[in-house]
Design a protein around this motif. Structure first.
Motif, PDB file in Angstrom:
ATOM      1  N   THR A  16       0.820  -1.279  -0.084  1.00  0.00           N
ATOM      2  CA  THR A  16      -0.102   0.124  -0.074  1.00  0.00           C
ATOM      3  C   THR A  16       0.691   1.046  -0.180  1.00  0.00           C
ATOM      4  O   THR A  16       1.861   1.364   0.906  1.00  0.00           O
ATOM      5  CB  THR A  16      -1.015   0.098   1.330  1.00  0.00           C
ATOM      6  OG1 THR A  16      -1.842  -1.094   1.291  1.00  0.00           O
ATOM      7  CG2 THR A  16      -1.668   1.406   1.228  1.00  0.00           C
ATOM      8  N   PRO A  17       0.613   2.256  -0.983  1.00  0.00           N
ATOM      9  CA  PRO A  17       1.467   3.509  -0.834  1.00  0.00           C
ATOM     10  C   PRO A  17       1.100   4.280   0.456  1.00  0.00           C
ATOM     11  O   PRO A  17      -0.207   4.467   0.598  1.00  0.00           O
ATOM     12  CB  PRO A  17       1.025   3.782  -2.248  1.00  0.00           C
ATOM     13  CG  PRO A  17       0.560   2.995  -3.071  1.00  0.00           C
ATOM     14  CD  PRO A  17      -0.358   2.176  -1.929  1.00  0.00           C
ATOM     15  N   ILE A  18       2.174   4.952   0.950  1.00  0.00           N
ATOM     16  CA  ILE A  18       1.869   5.697   2.128  1.00  0.00           C
ATOM     17  C   ILE A  18       2.447   7.039   1.864  1.00  0.00           C
ATOM     18  O   ILE A  18       3.783   7.048   1.583  1.00  0.00           O
ATOM     19  CB  ILE A  18       2.302   5.097   3.262  1.00  0.00           C
ATOM     20  CG1 ILE A  18       1.552   3.471   3.737  1.00  0.00           C
ATOM     21  CG2 ILE A  18       2.148   5.937   4.439  1.00  0.00           C
ATOM     22  CD1 ILE A  18       2.050   2.695   4.574  1.00  0.00           C
ATOM     23  N   ARG A  19       2.094   8.203   2.145  1.00  0.00           N
ATOM     24  CA  ARG A  19       2.671   9.457   2.107  1.00  0.00           C
ATOM     25  C   ARG A  19       2.352  10.336   3.437  1.00  0.00           C
ATOM     26  O   ARG A  19       1.134  10.096   3.864  1.00  0.00           O
ATOM     27  CB  ARG A  19       2.015  10.620   0.822  1.00  0.00           C
ATOM     28  CG  ARG A  19       2.838  11.815   0.807  1.00  0.00           C
ATOM     29  CD  ARG A  19       2.032  12.610  -0.113  1.00  0.00           C
ATOM     30  NE  ARG A  19       2.883  13.970  -0.337  1.00  0.00           N
ATOM     31  CZ  ARG A  19       2.370  15.009   0.608  1.00  0.00           C
ATOM     32  NH1 ARG A  19       1.390  14.925   1.556  1.00  0.00           N
ATOM     33  NH2 ARG A  19       3.142  16.207   0.504  1.00  0.00           N
ATOM     34  N   LEU A  20       3.629  10.552   4.082  1.00  0.00           N
ATOM     35  CA  LEU A  20       3.324  11.308   5.549  1.00  0.00           C
ATOM     36  C   LEU A  20       3.974  12.711   5.246  1.00  0.00           C
ATOM     37  O   LEU A  20       5.046  12.850   4.677  1.00  0.00           O
ATOM     38  CB  LEU A  20       4.022  10.416   6.654  1.00  0.00           C
ATOM     39  CG  LEU A  20       3.610   8.956   6.636  1.00  0.00           C
ATOM     40  CD1 LEU A  20       4.489   8.357   7.699  1.00  0.00           C
ATOM     41  CD2 LEU A  20       2.166   9.248   7.208  1.00  0.00           C
ATOM     42  N   ALA A  21       3.240  13.677   5.720  1.00  0.00           N
ATOM     43  CA  ALA A  21       3.718  14.857   5.676  1.00  0.00           C
ATOM     44  C   ALA A  21       2.964  15.726   6.632  1.00  0.00           C
ATOM     45  O   ALA A  21       1.858  15.615   7.252  1.00  0.00           O
ATOM     46  CB  ALA A  21       3.630  15.654   4.244  1.00  0.00           C
TER      47      ALA A  21
END
Length: 163
Positions: free
Chosen positions: A72-77
């Motif tokens: 699963t692609p995950i982006r944290l910002a």
């Protein structure tokens, strides 16, 4: 503008090496603008302080354990970053949180920080990525290119060759 794409991970633990493998492929698959420096951070911590000091943006690529299905692609910002460093989502958090805290104290931290990754399938001993994570690699590289675009930087594909 100075941007660092930092791949971190332990290539001896299958999907844990995702970040390192991703930045290797990023260099081969995309024509990166001169403002972008790609660093294989491996399992480094404070050794990265000088490389990250005074940059405008940091895009970190790593395996991120978030309890999601494999790859699963995950982006944290933004507000998700403090949560990332408070919960054990990656073995590299301790060293990197120290680096980022030191940069903050020096007044030299990046204005933009994002962490991109995939949910690992396996962290077992082995130098190959799991099939699921391997299949997710093109999407992850696309996420890095999209993150660069958010910063106003264009990174066209070199060819439609293997990623």
């Amino acid at each position: 503008m100075r941007v660092v794409v930092l791949g971190v991970g332990n290539i001896l633990l299958s999907d844990e090496g995702l970040g390192v493998r991703a930045v290797e492929r990023l260099r081969r698959a995309y024509c990166l603008p001169p403002e972008v420096e790609v660093i294989d951070g491996g399992t480094s911590g404070m050794e990265l302080l000088e490389d990250l000091e005074g940059i405008d943006a940091l895009i970190m690529v790593d395996a991120i354990r978030a309890g999601a299905p494999a790859a699963t692609p995950i982006r944290l910002a933004g507000e998700a970053l403090p949560v990332f460093f408070r919960t054990k989502l990656s073995p590299h958090q301790v060293g990197l949180s120290d680096v980022l805290a030191s940069l903050e104290l020096l007044g030299r931290s990046p204005r933009h920080i994002s962490i991109l990754g995939l949910q690992p399938q396996s962290l077992a001993l082995g130098m190959e990525l799991s099939r699921e994570v391997e299949d997710g690699m093109p999407a992850l590289l696309g996420m890095v290119v999209s993150e660069l675009a958010l910063l106003g930087l264009v990174a066209p594909a070199i060819s439609s060759g293997e990623v």
